[in-house]
Design a protein around this motif. Structure first.
Motif, PDB file in Angstrom:
ATOM      1  N   ILE A  64     -20.883  41.684 -10.444  1.00 24.23           N
ATOM      2  CA  ILE A  64     -19.863  42.710 -10.158  1.00 24.23           C
ATOM      3  C   ILE A  64     -19.699  43.647 -11.352  1.00 24.23           C
ATOM      4  CG2 ILE A  64     -17.456  43.089  -9.527  1.00 24.23           C
ATOM      5  CD1 ILE A  64     -17.500  40.234  -8.352  1.00 24.23           C
ATOM      6  N   ALA A  65     -19.728  43.104 -12.559  1.00 20.82           N
ATOM      7  CA  ALA A  65     -19.586  43.934 -13.757  1.00 20.82           C
ATOM      8  C   ALA A  65     -20.751  44.913 -13.883  1.00 20.82           C
ATOM      9  CB  ALA A  65     -19.490  43.048 -14.996  1.00 20.82           C
ATOM     10  N   ALA A  66     -21.971  44.446 -13.606  1.00 19.95           N
ATOM     11  CA  ALA A  66     -23.143  45.321 -13.698  1.00 19.95           C
ATOM     12  C   ALA A  66     -23.076  46.421 -12.651  1.00 19.95           C
ATOM     13  CB  ALA A  66     -24.416  44.497 -13.522  1.00 19.95           C
ATOM     14  N   SER A  67     -22.563  46.081 -11.462  1.00 18.28           N
ATOM     15  CA  SER A  67     -22.426  47.083 -10.410  1.00 18.28           C
ATOM     16  C   SER A  67     -21.467  48.189 -10.833  1.00 18.28           C
ATOM     17  CB  SER A  67     -21.919  46.404  -9.131  1.00 18.28           C
ATOM     18  OG  SER A  67     -21.705  47.359  -8.120  1.00 18.28           O
ATOM     19  N   SER A  68     -20.336  47.804 -11.419  1.00 22.35           N
ATOM     20  CA  SER A  68     -19.385  48.807 -11.912  1.00 22.35           C
ATOM     21  C   SER A  68     -19.994  49.598 -13.071  1.00 22.35           C
ATOM     22  CB  SER A  68     -18.100  48.112 -12.374  1.00 22.35           C
ATOM     23  OG  SER A  68     -17.488  47.429 -11.316  1.00 22.35           O
ATOM     24  N   GLY A  69     -20.769  48.924 -13.912  1.00 26.06           N
ATOM     25  CA  GLY A  69     -21.410  49.588 -15.041  1.00 26.06           C
ATOM     26  C   GLY A  69     -22.383  50.664 -14.582  1.00 26.06           C
ATOM     27  N   PHE A  70     -23.034  50.423 -13.461  1.00 21.71           N
ATOM     28  CA  PHE A  70     -23.966  51.428 -12.926  1.00 21.71           C
ATOM     29  C   PHE A  70     -23.234  52.723 -12.588  1.00 21.71           C
ATOM     30  CE2 PHE A  70     -25.385  53.321  -8.875  1.00 21.71           C
ATOM     31  CZ  PHE A  70     -26.538  53.958  -9.351  1.00 21.71           C
ATOM     32  N   GLY A  71     -22.077  52.596 -11.932  1.00 23.06           N
ATOM     33  CA  GLY A  71     -21.316  53.797 -11.572  1.00 23.06           C
ATOM     34  C   GLY A  71     -20.879  54.579 -12.795  1.00 23.06           C
ATOM     35  N   ALA A  72     -20.438  53.862 -13.823  1.00 25.09           N
ATOM     36  CA  ALA A  72     -20.006  54.541 -15.051  1.00 25.09           C
ATOM     37  C   ALA A  72     -21.190  55.210 -15.752  1.00 25.09           C
ATOM     38  CB  ALA A  72     -19.337  53.535 -15.974  1.00 25.09           C
ATOM     39  N   ALA A  73     -22.324  54.506 -15.826  1.00 28.96           N
ATOM     40  CA  ALA A  73     -23.506  55.067 -16.484  1.00 28.96           C
ATOM     41  C   ALA A  73     -23.982  56.329 -15.759  1.00 28.96           C
ATOM     42  CB  ALA A  73     -24.620  54.021 -16.522  1.00 28.96           C
ATOM     43  N   LEU A  74     -23.939  56.287 -14.424  1.00 27.15           N
ATOM     44  CA  LEU A  74     -24.367  57.456 -13.643  1.00 27.15           C
ATOM     45  C   LEU A  74     -23.446  58.644 -13.902  1.00 27.15           C
ATOM     46  CD1 LEU A  74     -26.174  58.689 -11.459  1.00 27.15           C
ATOM     47  CD2 LEU A  74     -24.581  57.783  -9.739  1.00 27.15           C
ATOM     48  N   ALA A  97     -28.577  46.274 -10.143  1.00 22.71           N
ATOM     49  CA  ALA A  97     -27.720  47.166 -10.935  1.00 22.71           C
ATOM     50  C   ALA A  97     -28.292  47.373 -12.336  1.00 22.71           C
ATOM     51  CB  ALA A  97     -26.306  46.589 -11.023  1.00 22.71           C
ATOM     52  N   THR A  98     -28.804  46.303 -12.945  1.00 18.80           N
ATOM     53  CA  THR A  98     -29.400  46.423 -14.287  1.00 18.80           C
ATOM     54  C   THR A  98     -30.629  47.324 -14.257  1.00 18.80           C
ATOM     55  OG1 THR A  98     -28.615  44.191 -14.842  1.00 18.80           O
ATOM     56  CG2 THR A  98     -30.341  45.127 -16.223  1.00 18.80           C
ATOM     57  N   ALA A  99     -31.430  47.184 -13.193  1.00 18.97           N
ATOM     58  CA  ALA A  99     -32.621  48.037 -13.064  1.00 18.97           C
ATOM     59  C   ALA A  99     -32.236  49.502 -12.896  1.00 18.97           C
ATOM     60  CB  ALA A  99     -33.451  47.570 -11.875  1.00 18.97           C
ATOM     61  N   LEU A 100     -31.195  49.760 -12.101  1.00 17.91           N
ATOM     62  CA  LEU A 100     -30.739  51.137 -11.898  1.00 17.91           C
ATOM     63  C   LEU A 100     -30.170  51.740 -13.184  1.00 17.91           C
ATOM     64  CD1 LEU A 100     -29.036  50.814  -8.383  1.00 17.91           C
ATOM     65  CD2 LEU A 100     -31.202  51.943  -8.936  1.00 17.91           C
ATOM     66  N   ILE A 101     -29.457  50.918 -13.945  1.00 20.80           N
ATOM     67  CA  ILE A 101     -28.949  51.398 -15.239  1.00 20.80           C
ATOM     68  C   ILE A 101     -30.122  51.735 -16.167  1.00 20.80           C
ATOM     69  CG2 ILE A 101     -27.696  50.715 -17.327  1.00 20.80           C
ATOM     70  CD1 ILE A 101     -25.840  49.069 -15.522  1.00 20.80           C
ATOM     71  N   GLY A 102     -31.159  50.892 -16.144  1.00 23.13           N
ATOM     72  CA  GLY A 102     -32.351  51.178 -16.948  1.00 23.13           C
ATOM     73  C   GLY A 102     -33.019  52.471 -16.529  1.00 23.13           C
ATOM     74  N   ILE A 119     -28.521  58.837 -23.351  1.00 19.33           N
ATOM     75  CA  ILE A 119     -28.723  57.395 -23.537  1.00 19.33           C
ATOM     76  C   ILE A 119     -27.790  56.817 -24.602  1.00 19.33           C
ATOM     77  CG2 ILE A 119     -30.579  57.648 -25.253  1.00 19.33           C
ATOM     78  CD1 ILE A 119     -31.908  55.234 -23.919  1.00 19.33           C
ATOM     79  N   GLY A 120     -27.476  57.610 -25.654  1.00 16.18           N
ATOM     80  CA  GLY A 120     -26.583  57.105 -26.699  1.00 16.18           C
ATOM     81  C   GLY A 120     -25.198  56.797 -26.168  1.00 16.18           C
ATOM     82  N   SER A 121     -24.645  57.721 -25.397  1.00 17.44           N
ATOM     83  CA  SER A 121     -23.299  57.531 -24.838  1.00 17.44           C
ATOM     84  C   SER A 121     -23.275  56.371 -23.851  1.00 17.44           C
ATOM     85  CB  SER A 121     -22.842  58.813 -24.132  1.00 17.44           C
ATOM     86  OG  SER A 121     -22.816  59.897 -25.039  1.00 17.44           O
ATOM     87  N   ILE A 122     -24.329  56.262 -23.033  1.00 13.77           N
ATOM     88  CA  ILE A 122     -24.375  55.204 -22.025  1.00 13.77           C
ATOM     89  C   ILE A 122     -24.454  53.830 -22.681  1.00 13.77           C
ATOM     90  CG2 ILE A 122     -25.747  54.224 -20.146  1.00 13.77           C
ATOM     91  CD1 ILE A 122     -26.618  57.080 -19.463  1.00 13.77           C
ATOM     92  N   VAL A 123     -25.366  53.683 -23.646  1.00 11.04           N
ATOM     93  CA  VAL A 123     -25.542  52.390 -24.314  1.00 11.04           C
ATOM     94  C   VAL A 123     -24.261  51.989 -25.030  1.00 11.04           C
ATOM     95  CG1 VAL A 123     -26.761  51.185 -26.172  1.00 11.04           C
ATOM     96  CG2 VAL A 123     -28.028  52.592 -24.539  1.00 11.04           C
ATOM     97  N   TYR A 124     -23.626  52.955 -25.709  1.00 11.64           N
ATOM     98  CA  TYR A 124     -22.402  52.643 -26.454  1.00 11.64           C
ATOM     99  C   TYR A 124     -21.297  52.199 -25.507  1.00 11.64           C
ATOM    100  CZ  TYR A 124     -19.268  52.979 -30.446  1.00 11.64           C
ATOM    101  OH  TYR A 124     -18.403  52.684 -31.466  1.00 11.64           O
TER     102      TYR A 124
END
Length: 320
Positions: A83-93, A143-148, A158-163
């Motif tokens: 669930i956390a990775a799924s939410s992380g994808f939306g934020a990264a996008l 979700a991890t693959a999509l974030i990648g 990439i800097g802002s997303i990783v941070y």
């Protein structure tokens, strides 16, 4: 009587943790002798930061406790269920496409809820609790693959997303604290209201049905409530792993077989743990730099995860 004593102790620990979160930083502040500049630092930054960290830690602690009960798996939390990775994808996008920072939490919350729907859809064909865990693993991988992919395609961001994905509290305000606190209180009230049904879900599927509980409805209800807490937390602070795994285990040792105490202890202890972790992450860095708190909780959680995995090897039954 012993439970009430532990509850009172946890209240004092919570207040002490918030006070430490205010005092510790690049400038050490004496709370009883504030200069005008220190007042600005405390009320504009450190107090809302400590309160936000406490509310998010409480949300992660409570969600982890509920997930471990309904899945009857001592390794379940928002991080391991995806669930956390799924939410992380939306934020990264949202960061990658350059939307206003105001909308980042909204993207994270929506993608987190989509992830919950995905898990419930995959597991709807079976009443086996293991299917929810497997669906969570699948969601985590996707979700991890999509974030990648986002980090590769939007290289300039990439800097802002990783941070952001490392987790931390950088843009805090009292309005955010009020929102997170409101969601936490509402979800906690609903969970306590249906505490009997949650208690019965800790038994096997057949036993729960024989006791007159709509297993699928209540399991999905508690799963969605936990996911809302996780998605809101991730949307405001990034991914902070393993708080939802560590806290329920420690709370269980003090609450024994009392489910309400277990949930309340997890809520209070989760908040204290994250405030202290954030204070430590700021205190160990020189020259006022800030270590993302997610790095510190990852180290603690990784060690704790190994401990739990070997302790529970061959026994997935959870007793709260």
């Amino acid at each position: 009587m012993k439970g009430i004593l532990i509850f009172v102790i946890l209240i004092f620990v919570s207040l002490a943790a918030i006070l430490l979160g205010i005092v510790i930083g690049s400038i050490t502040i004496h709370p009883l002798a504030l200069t005008p500049t220190q007042k600005l630092i405390v009320f504009d930054f450190r107090l809302p930061r400590a309160l936000e960290a406490y509310c998010i830690g409480s949300s992660l602690g409570l969600s982890g406790a509920v997930l471990q009960v309904i899945l009857r798996n001592s390794l379940a939390d928002g991080f391991t269920t995806g669930i956390a990775a799924s939410s992380g994808f939306g934020a990264a996008l949202s960061i990658a496409i350059g939307v206003n920072i105001f909308f980042v939490p909204i993207f994270a919350l929506l993608s987190g809820l989509v992830g919950v729907f995905f898990i419930l859809s995959l597991s709807s064909y079976s009443s086996n609790k293991t299917d929810l865990i497997l669906a969570g693993i699948v969601l985590n991988i996707i979700a991890t693959a999509l974030i990648g992919f986002i980090k590769y395609f939007f290289e300039e961001s990439i800097g802002s997303i990783v941070y952001w994905l490392m987790g931390g509290f950088y843009d805090v305000s009292f309005s955010k604290v009020v929102f997170i606190f409101t969601v936490l209180v509402v979800v906690l009230i609903v969970i306590i209201r249906f505490c009997v049904e949650l208690d019965i879900l800790s038994f096997d599927h057949t036993t729960a049905l024989s006791m007159g509980v709509n297993v699928r409805f209540f399991r999905n209800l508690f799963f969605v409530l936990s996911s809302v807490l996780i998605a809101v937390s991730v949307s405001f602070s990034g991914i902070i792993p393993f708080v939802g795994l560590i806290v329920p285990h420690i709370s269980r040792a003090f609450a024994h077989s009392n489910l309400k105490l277990y949930l309340i202890f997890s809520t209070l202890f989760g908040g204290s743990l994250l405030v202290l972790s954030d204070a430590a992450a700021r205190g160990i860095m020189p020259m006022g730099e800030q270590l993302p708190v997610g790095i510190l909780t990852s180290i603690l959680g990784g060690l704790f995860f190994l401990f739990v995995m070997f302790r529970d090897r061959g026994n997935a039954k959870v007793e709260y």
